[in-house]
Scaffold this motif. Structure first.
Motif, PDB file in Angstrom:
ATOM      1  N   VAL A 144      48.604  39.837  27.181  1.00 35.16           N
ATOM      2  CA  VAL A 144      47.595  39.006  26.615  1.00 35.16           C
ATOM      3  C   VAL A 144      46.617  40.205  26.315  1.00 35.16           C
ATOM      4  N   GLY A 145      45.959  39.769  25.099  1.00 35.08           N
ATOM      5  CA  GLY A 145      45.236  39.894  24.792  1.00 35.08           C
ATOM      6  C   GLY A 145      43.951  39.281  24.630  1.00 35.08           C
ATOM      7  N   LEU A 146      42.880  39.839  25.015  1.00 43.95           N
ATOM      8  CA  LEU A 146      41.541  39.116  25.063  1.00 43.95           C
ATOM      9  C   LEU A 146      39.814  39.401  24.321  1.00 43.95           C
ATOM     10  N   THR A 147      39.704  38.707  23.529  1.00 42.30           N
ATOM     11  CA  THR A 147      38.034  39.441  22.718  1.00 42.30           C
ATOM     12  C   THR A 147      37.545  39.281  23.711  1.00 42.30           C
ATOM     13  N   MET A 148      36.587  40.602  23.882  1.00 43.74           N
ATOM     14  CA  MET A 148      35.641  41.193  24.462  1.00 43.74           C
ATOM     15  C   MET A 148      35.325  41.428  25.867  1.00 43.74           C
ATOM     16  N   LEU A 149      36.584  41.778  26.184  1.00 38.86           N
ATOM     17  CA  LEU A 149      36.254  41.531  28.225  1.00 38.86           C
ATOM     18  C   LEU A 149      35.846  42.499  28.709  1.00 38.86           C
ATOM     19  N   ASP A 150      36.142  43.957  27.941  1.00 38.13           N
ATOM     20  CA  ASP A 150      35.489  44.836  27.917  1.00 38.13           C
ATOM     21  C   ASP A 150      33.320  44.052  28.623  1.00 38.13           C
ATOM     22  N   ASP A 151      33.164  44.083  27.448  1.00 36.67           N
ATOM     23  CA  ASP A 151      31.619  43.466  27.304  1.00 36.67           C
ATOM     24  C   ASP A 151      31.132  42.258  28.563  1.00 36.67           C
ATOM     25  N   ILE A 152      32.704  41.336  28.268  1.00 39.55           N
ATOM     26  CA  ILE A 152      31.854  40.234  29.949  1.00 39.55           C
ATOM     27  C   ILE A 152      32.299  40.802  31.323  1.00 39.55           C
ATOM     28  N   LEU A 153      33.578  41.654  31.492  1.00 40.01           N
ATOM     29  CA  LEU A 153      33.503  43.045  32.539  1.00 40.01           C
ATOM     30  C   LEU A 153      32.153  43.721  32.942  1.00 40.01           C
ATOM     31  N   ALA A 154      31.566  44.382  32.136  1.00 44.52           N
ATOM     32  CA  ALA A 154      29.901  44.989  32.111  1.00 44.52           C
ATOM     33  C   ALA A 154      29.315  44.190  32.608  1.00 44.52           C
ATOM     34  N   ASP A 155      29.087  43.150  32.187  1.00 42.74           N
ATOM     35  CA  ASP A 155      27.686  41.783  32.222  1.00 42.74           C
ATOM     36  C   ASP A 155      27.808  41.501  33.484  1.00 42.74           C
ATOM     37  N   THR A 156      28.975  40.951  33.884  1.00 44.06           N
ATOM     38  CA  THR A 156      29.596  40.145  34.946  1.00 44.06           C
ATOM     39  C   THR A 156      28.869  40.720  36.627  1.00 44.06           C
ATOM     40  N   ILE A 157      29.595  42.233  35.882  1.00 41.69           N
ATOM     41  CA  ILE A 157      28.954  43.087  37.307  1.00 41.69           C
ATOM     42  C   ILE A 157      27.591  43.645  37.539  1.00 41.69           C
ATOM     43  N   ALA A 158      27.075  43.135  36.063  1.00 37.37           N
ATOM     44  CA  ALA A 158      25.421  43.531  36.356  1.00 37.37           C
ATOM     45  C   ALA A 158      24.807  42.558  36.925  1.00 37.37           C
ATOM     46  N   LEU A 159      24.955  41.147  37.180  1.00 41.77           N
ATOM     47  CA  LEU A 159      24.680  39.947  37.657  1.00 41.77           C
ATOM     48  C   LEU A 159      24.811  40.139  38.919  1.00 41.77           C
ATOM     49  N   ASN A 160      25.876  41.166  39.508  1.00 42.03           N
ATOM     50  CA  ASN A 160      26.240  41.250  40.806  1.00 42.03           C
ATOM     51  C   ASN A 160      26.436  40.125  41.827  1.00 42.03           C
ATOM     52  N   LEU A 161      27.337  40.098  41.525  1.00 38.74           N
ATOM     53  CA  LEU A 161      27.399  38.199  42.291  1.00 38.74           C
ATOM     54  C   LEU A 161      28.635  38.461  43.338  1.00 38.74           C
ATOM     55  N   SER A 162      27.762  37.873  44.509  1.00 36.48           N
ATOM     56  CA  SER A 162      28.975  38.309  45.640  1.00 36.48           C
ATOM     57  C   SER A 162      29.823  36.800  45.857  1.00 36.48           C
ATOM     58  N   GLY A 163      30.734  37.471  46.197  1.00 32.58           N
ATOM     59  CA  GLY A 163      32.230  36.316  46.751  1.00 32.58           C
ATOM     60  C   GLY A 163      33.372  35.960  45.355  1.00 32.58           C
ATOM     61  N   GLU A 164      34.281  36.156  45.335  1.00 36.36           N
ATOM     62  CA  GLU A 164      35.649  35.663  44.855  1.00 36.36           C
ATOM     63  C   GLU A 164      35.710  34.518  43.792  1.00 36.36           C
ATOM     64  N   ILE A 165      35.038  34.022  44.567  1.00 35.86           N
ATOM     65  CA  ILE A 165      34.775  32.481  43.697  1.00 35.86           C
ATOM     66  C   ILE A 165      33.729  32.345  42.376  1.00 35.86           C
ATOM     67  N   ALA A 166      32.561  32.964  43.495  1.00 41.66           N
ATOM     68  CA  ALA A 166      31.558  33.135  42.420  1.00 41.66           C
ATOM     69  C   ALA A 166      31.881  34.029  40.898  1.00 41.66           C
ATOM     70  N   ILE A 167      32.571  34.952  41.478  1.00 43.10           N
ATOM     71  CA  ILE A 167      32.856  36.041  40.294  1.00 43.10           C
ATOM     72  C   ILE A 167      33.874  35.834  38.783  1.00 43.10           C
ATOM     73  N   GLY A 168      35.083  34.604  39.901  1.00 39.13           N
ATOM     74  CA  GLY A 168      35.514  34.498  38.979  1.00 39.13           C
ATOM     75  C   GLY A 168      35.519  33.478  38.443  1.00 39.13           C
ATOM     76  N   ASP A 169      33.900  32.353  39.143  1.00 46.64           N
ATOM     77  CA  ASP A 169      33.645  31.202  37.959  1.00 46.64           C
ATOM     78  C   ASP A 169      32.892  32.588  36.869  1.00 46.64           C
ATOM     79  N   GLU A 170      32.413  33.038  36.851  1.00 42.02           N
ATOM     80  CA  GLU A 170      31.855  34.203  36.155  1.00 42.02           C
ATOM     81  C   GLU A 170      32.454  34.085  34.761  1.00 42.02           C
ATOM     82  N   LEU A 171      33.523  34.714  35.314  1.00 44.62           N
ATOM     83  CA  LEU A 171      34.498  35.296  34.342  1.00 44.62           C
ATOM     84  C   LEU A 171      35.262  34.568  33.805  1.00 44.62           C
ATOM     85  N   MET A 172      36.196  33.591  34.414  1.00 45.51           N
ATOM     86  CA  MET A 172      36.646  32.217  33.576  1.00 45.51           C
ATOM     87  C   MET A 172      35.790  31.643  32.177  1.00 45.51           C
TER      88      MET A 172
END
Length: 90
Positions: free
Chosen positions: A30-58
């Protein structure tokens, strides 16, 4: 994403199309719009744990893309994999 930093929206349809990134969700690409920006922004948040990261990505992906409710677990897994791959690249 920091509250004082706004993600730049595409100016036109052509620019939006350039911001589509393809990932495999389940067995479908599938194609997702803005995914590169979303990944960069989520990485910058320095979240820990798959649940928190997954919640933010979604949360962020749903702003720009439609995700069927029944497919959310598959999208979540695919987004976490894309996140992990992006972190490894840095």
């Amino acid at each position: 994403m920091e509250s004082d930093k706004k993600r730049e929206k595409p100016c036109c349809a052509a620019e939006a199309l350039r911001r589509v990134r393809r990932i495999e969700v389940g067995e479908v690409v599938v194609g997702l719009t803005m995914l590169d920006d979303i990944l960069a922004d989520t990485i910058a948040l320095n979240l820990s744990g798959e649940i928190a990261i997954g919640d933010e990505l979604m949360k962020q992906v749903k702003i720009y893309n439609y995700i069927p409710k029944e497919a959310e677990p598959l999208y979540r897994a695919a987004l976490l994999l894309a996140y992990q791959n992006e972190v490894k690249k840095r």
